[in-house]
Design a protein around this motif. Structure first.
Motif, short mmCIF file in Angstrom:
data_model
loop_
_atom_site.label_atom_id
_atom_site.label_comp_id
_atom_site.label_asym_id
_atom_site.label_seq_id
_atom_site.Cartn_x
_atom_site.Cartn_y
_atom_site.Cartn_z
N LEU A 96 1.00 -1.28 0.02
CA LEU A 96 0.01 -0.03 0.02
C LEU A 96 0.83 1.10 0.06
O LEU A 96 1.82 1.34 0.81
CB LEU A 96 -0.96 0.09 1.45
CG LEU A 96 -1.70 -1.28 1.69
CD1 LEU A 96 -2.43 -1.18 2.84
CD2 LEU A 96 -2.68 -1.59 0.23
N GLU A 98 -0.50 4.45 -1.42
CA GLU A 98 -1.36 5.43 -1.88
C GLU A 98 -2.35 6.03 -0.85
O GLU A 98 -2.87 4.96 -0.22
CB GLU A 98 -1.83 5.47 -3.49
CG GLU A 98 -1.00 5.25 -4.57
CD GLU A 98 -1.50 5.29 -5.86
OE1 GLU A 98 -2.81 5.59 -6.14
OE2 GLU A 98 -0.88 4.87 -6.63
N GLN A 101 -5.53 3.89 0.42
CA GLN A 101 -5.39 2.37 0.40
C GLN A 101 -5.46 1.65 1.58
O GLN A 101 -5.11 2.14 2.58
CB GLN A 101 -4.07 1.84 -0.31
CG GLN A 101 -4.08 2.39 -1.83
CD GLN A 101 -2.87 2.03 -2.50
OE1 GLN A 101 -1.81 1.98 -2.07
NE2 GLN A 101 -2.84 1.34 -3.80
N SER A 113 -4.02 1.29 6.94
CA SER A 113 -4.40 2.36 5.67
C SER A 113 -3.33 3.28 5.65
O SER A 113 -2.39 3.36 6.41
CB SER A 113 -5.64 3.21 6.28
OG SER A 113 -6.55 2.23 6.41
#
Length: 118
Positions: A96, A98, A101, A113
């Motif tokens: 992840l 970005e 995400q 996250s």
């Protein structure tokens, strides 16, 4: 004449769909903060939050109260690794990097996250 009218209707319809897609893309880009990003782990029954900087490569082991999840930070991205859960679905989310995400480990009650640094 009838075929010309049908073609015109199809072109107008396509133009409307493309315009709507462009607007949605612009709204999404406008909502992104542009701030530096970090990985955030929310876990456990009390929704405890931990943040990990993406600038420094590291490995973390976090006891969620259900399982110990392992988070790896490499090259500005984060992921679940070596999960002790029975199905390892959280590992399959991959890297992840970005904003917004997310990867989830349900048996560990943990959500990873990518969020703006506060």
């Amino acid at each position: 004449m009838k075929q010309h009218k049908k073609l015109l209707i199809n072109l107008v319809f396509a133009a409307v769909i493309l315009a709507a897609a462009a607007v949605l893309l612009l709204v999404r880009k406008a909502n992104q903060t542009g701030a530096p990003l970090c990985a955030e782990l929310i876990y456990g029954d009390s929704n405890t939050r931990l943040t990990f900087p993406l600038e420094k490569d590291a490995d973390y082991a976090v006891d969620t109260g259900y399982l110990t999840v392992h988070i790896r930070i490499r090259d500005g991205a984060a992921r679940f690794v070596d999960s002790p859960c029975p199905d390892h679905i959280c590992e399959s989310f991959g890297w992840l990097s970005e904003e917004d995400q997310t990867a989830t480990c349900l048996p560990a009650r943990a959500v990873l996250s990518i969020v703006p640094t506060t």
